[in-house]
Design a protein around this motif. Structure first.
Motif, mmCIF file in Angstrom:
data_model
loop_
_atom_site.group_PDB
_atom_site.id
_atom_site.type_symbol
_atom_site.label_atom_id
_atom_site.label_comp_id
_atom_site.label_asym_id
_atom_site.label_seq_id
_atom_site.Cartn_x
_atom_site.Cartn_y
_atom_site.Cartn_z
ATOM 1 N N THR A 3 0.824 -1.194 0.000
ATOM 2 C CA THR A 3 0.000 0.000 0.000
ATOM 3 C C THR A 3 0.855 1.239 0.000
ATOM 4 O O THR A 3 1.789 1.353 0.791
ATOM 5 N N ASP A 4 0.566 2.158 -0.890
ATOM 6 C CA ASP A 4 1.297 3.411 -0.955
ATOM 7 C C ASP A 4 0.727 4.355 0.095
ATOM 8 O O ASP A 4 -0.475 4.642 0.096
ATOM 9 N N PRO A 5 1.533 4.856 1.023
ATOM 10 C CA PRO A 5 1.007 5.673 2.101
ATOM 11 C C PRO A 5 0.474 7.018 1.643
ATOM 12 O O PRO A 5 -0.282 7.651 2.355
ATOM 13 N N ARG A 6 0.826 7.504 0.456
ATOM 14 C CA ARG A 6 0.369 8.809 0.007
ATOM 15 C C ARG A 6 -1.072 8.782 -0.475
ATOM 16 O O ARG A 6 -1.777 9.765 -0.364
ATOM 17 N N ASN A 7 -1.498 7.660 -1.078
ATOM 18 C CA ASN A 7 -2.839 7.673 -1.658
ATOM 19 C C ASN A 7 -3.660 6.434 -1.322
ATOM 20 O O ASN A 7 -4.766 6.278 -1.792
ATOM 21 N N SER A 8 -3.078 5.533 -0.536
ATOM 22 C CA SER A 8 -3.769 4.313 -0.100
ATOM 23 C C SER A 8 -4.216 3.453 -1.260
ATOM 24 O O SER A 8 -5.130 2.640 -1.140
ATOM 25 N N ALA A 9 -3.616 3.607 -2.429
ATOM 26 C CA ALA A 9 -3.952 2.771 -3.577
ATOM 27 C C ALA A 9 -3.203 1.455 -3.476
ATOM 28 O O ALA A 9 -2.042 1.414 -3.083
ATOM 29 N N ALA A 10 -3.841 0.366 -3.817
ATOM 30 C CA ALA A 10 -3.181 -0.932 -3.791
ATOM 31 C C ALA A 10 -2.193 -1.022 -4.932
ATOM 32 O O ALA A 10 -2.535 -0.767 -6.085
ATOM 33 N N LEU A 11 -0.946 -1.354 -4.637
ATOM 34 C CA LEU A 11 0.098 -1.462 -5.643
ATOM 35 C C LEU A 11 0.520 -2.915 -5.790
ATOM 36 O O LEU A 11 0.539 -3.667 -4.819
ATOM 37 N N PRO A 12 0.894 -3.339 -6.998
ATOM 38 C CA PRO A 12 1.407 -4.692 -7.171
ATOM 39 C C PRO A 12 2.722 -4.867 -6.431
ATOM 40 O O PRO A 12 3.390 -3.901 -6.064
ATOM 41 N N ALA A 13 3.083 -6.120 -6.210
ATOM 42 C CA ALA A 13 4.386 -6.399 -5.614
ATOM 43 C C ALA A 13 5.476 -5.862 -6.523
ATOM 44 O O ALA A 13 5.300 -5.772 -7.736
ATOM 45 N N PRO A 14 6.635 -5.449 -5.966
ATOM 46 C CA PRO A 14 7.711 -4.884 -6.780
ATOM 47 C C PRO A 14 8.121 -5.816 -7.918
ATOM 48 O O PRO A 14 8.168 -7.042 -7.762
ATOM 49 N N LEU A 15 8.403 -5.220 -9.082
ATOM 50 C CA LEU A 15 8.817 -5.970 -10.258
ATOM 51 C C LEU A 15 10.292 -5.724 -10.536
ATOM 52 O O LEU A 15 10.870 -4.727 -10.103
ATOM 53 N N THR A 16 10.896 -6.624 -11.294
ATOM 54 C CA THR A 16 12.271 -6.456 -11.742
ATOM 55 C C THR A 16 12.276 -6.275 -13.252
ATOM 56 O O THR A 16 11.266 -6.510 -13.933
ATOM 57 N N LEU A 17 13.422 -5.875 -13.803
ATOM 58 C CA LEU A 17 13.529 -5.696 -15.249
ATOM 59 C C LEU A 17 13.147 -6.955 -16.005
ATOM 60 O O LEU A 17 12.473 -6.911 -17.038
ATOM 61 N N ALA A 18 13.584 -8.101 -15.489
ATOM 62 C CA ALA A 18 13.358 -9.367 -16.188
ATOM 63 C C ALA A 18 11.876 -9.725 -16.276
ATOM 64 O O ALA A 18 11.480 -10.505 -17.134
ATOM 65 N N GLN A 19 11.045 -9.154 -15.406
ATOM 66 C CA GLN A 19 9.624 -9.494 -15.392
ATOM 67 C C GLN A 19 8.788 -8.608 -16.311
ATOM 68 O O GLN A 19 7.607 -8.875 -16.517
ATOM 69 N N LEU A 20 9.385 -7.578 -16.883
ATOM 70 C CA LEU A 20 8.618 -6.629 -17.686
ATOM 71 C C LEU A 20 8.544 -7.060 -19.143
ATOM 72 O O LEU A 20 9.514 -7.584 -19.694
ATOM 73 N N PRO A 21 7.412 -6.822 -19.822
ATOM 74 C CA PRO A 21 7.364 -7.012 -21.273
ATOM 75 C C PRO A 21 8.421 -6.126 -21.926
ATOM 76 O O PRO A 21 8.664 -5.003 -21.482
ATOM 77 N N THR A 22 9.041 -6.628 -22.988
ATOM 78 C CA THR A 22 10.159 -5.921 -23.609
ATOM 79 C C THR A 22 9.892 -5.700 -25.087
ATOM 80 O O THR A 22 9.368 -6.575 -25.778
ATOM 81 N N SER A 23 10.256 -4.512 -25.563
ATOM 82 C CA SER A 23 10.174 -4.210 -26.990
ATOM 83 C C SER A 23 11.460 -3.518 -27.413
ATOM 84 O O SER A 23 12.232 -3.053 -26.576
ATOM 85 N N VAL A 24 11.704 -3.461 -28.718
ATOM 86 C CA VAL A 24 12.907 -2.834 -29.259
ATOM 87 C C VAL A 24 12.493 -1.657 -30.136
ATOM 88 O O VAL A 24 11.614 -1.784 -30.989
ATOM 89 N N TRP A 25 13.142 -0.514 -29.910
ATOM 90 C CA TRP A 25 12.905 0.674 -30.718
ATOM 91 C C TRP A 25 14.109 0.887 -31.638
ATOM 92 O O TRP A 25 15.242 0.994 -31.172
ATOM 93 N N VAL A 26 13.871 0.961 -32.925
ATOM 94 C CA VAL A 26 14.943 1.207 -33.885
ATOM 95 C C VAL A 26 15.086 2.728 -34.014
ATOM 96 O O VAL A 26 14.432 3.360 -34.837
ATOM 97 N N THR A 27 15.934 3.315 -33.185
ATOM 98 C CA THR A 27 15.978 4.769 -33.028
ATOM 99 C C THR A 27 17.305 5.395 -33.465
ATOM 100 O O THR A 27 17.556 6.572 -33.177
ATOM 101 N N ALA A 28 18.168 4.633 -34.136
ATOM 102 C CA ALA A 28 19.470 5.196 -34.522
ATOM 103 C C ALA A 28 19.834 4.840 -35.959
ATOM 104 O O ALA A 28 20.995 4.603 -36.263
ATOM 105 N N GLN A 29 18.844 4.826 -36.842
ATOM 106 C CA GLN A 29 19.175 4.623 -38.249
ATOM 107 C C GLN A 29 19.973 5.806 -38.802
ATOM 108 O O GLN A 29 20.724 5.659 -39.755
#
Length: 315
Positions: A3-29
């Motif tokens: 629970t976030d003490p500032r707004n009492s909103a229920a938050l998911p358990a902490p995530l790590t980088l490995a758990q996040l959906p991943t995409s690739v941006w081709v931004t340096a052509q």
């Protein structure tokens, strides 16, 4: 659940980088210099750690719609703001160093002259008080916060050869963010991450319901030790009450015939070669992480009935 003490909103358990959906941006052509040519003033080149324009452009196009407000609380030369107004978005920025505020304003004026339809304002101030620097008229309006924390004091700057300078050896210049004592580039890593959490927290009143927060980051080495800034950014975002939703790989290398074409600076090449000579298996940096979060509870702004335009547009 936590629970976030500032707004009492229920938050998911902490995530790590490995758990996040991943995409690739081709931004340096195109390389960074060609991306900025004619779009940014010559004075912009002096900033030692500029966001790649294509990264900002892709993020703005993906997470906002025309007419939306884009926010950058550490805007530097105004890359986020410039790319936003060129895409018909409005923008607001904060920059600690007055020198870069002036450059950002000049870049925005150049964008207006070139026909950009969005409106933007940049103010000098401390991002840890962004909500007061930007002002209450923007509370609850920003659909995207796009920014980048400083990568420590380790920035590459620019180089001048003996042929250019007339002096022996390679000269290095434009290597500092600035000299303001509150500049986070001078802060120890722990202080930097605490301050970045405070910056994200300060920006919450400015964000619309279900707004996106996108932060560019990459690791660096301090006295040989790896500083995992992307993982730390995830932790800071969650500490500020944001929910991680995506990890994007924004390429700093071009893609040609299925292969990456690295575009390292002189000092990147020098550092990698020195590290390998010393037995450290260092590689060239060919991407930045863009860590994407969303707000979890609508702010009380009068915008609660607006349809969600955080629609994950494809750029």
């Amino acid at each position: 659940m936590t629970t976030d003490p500032r707004n009492s909103a229920a938050l998911p358990a902490p995530l790590t980088l490995a758990q996040l959906p991943t995409s690739v941006w081709v931004t340096a052509q195109q390389d960074a210099r060609n991306q900025r040519r004619g779009r940014y003033t010559p004075a912009s080149a002096a900033h030692p750690a500029k966001m790649l324009p294509a990264i900002a452009r892709h993020a703005v196009a993906t997470y906002t719609a025309p007419g939306d407000l884009v926010l950058d609380p550490m805007c530097g030369i105004g890359t986020t703001l410039v790319e936003a107004v060129h895409l018909g978005r409005d923008a607001a920025g904060v920059e600690l160093e007055g020198r870069w505020t002036a450059v950002a304003r000049a870049n925005l004026q150049q964008a207006r002259t070139a026909g950009a339809t969005g409106r933007a304002r940049v103010r000098t101030g401390d991002a840890r008080r962004a909500h007061t620097v930007i002002g209450a008229e923007h509370y609850g309006r920003a659909r995207l916060l796009l920014t980048s924390p400083p990568y420590g004091a380790s920035v590459h700057g620019q180089v001048r050869s003996t042929r250019e300078s007339g002096r022996p050896g390679i000269g290095k210049f434009d290597t500092t963010y600035g000299d303001h004592p509150a500049n986070l580039a001078h802060a120890p890593t722990d202080d930097l991450l605490e301050a970045f959490t405070a910056i994200l927290t300060s920006c919450l009143p400015l964000l619309a319901p279900r707004a996106y927060v996108a932060v560019t980051a990459r690791p660096w080495r301090h006295h040989g030790e790896l500083v995992d800034l992307p993982a730390a950014v995830i932790a800071a975002g969650q500490a500020a009450g944001l929910v991680p939703v995506e990890r994007c790989i924004a390429l700093l290398a071009g893609v040609r015939d299925g292969h990456l074409v690295a575009r390292p600076s002189f000092f990147q090449l020098k550092n990698v070669r020195a590290a390998r000579t010393a037995g450290v298996p260092m590689h060239l940096i060919v991407h930045e992480d863009v860590l994407v979060f969303q707000t979890v509870k609508p702010q009380v702004t009068g915008h609660e009935n607006r349809p969600d335009t955080a629609h994950r547009r494809s750029a």
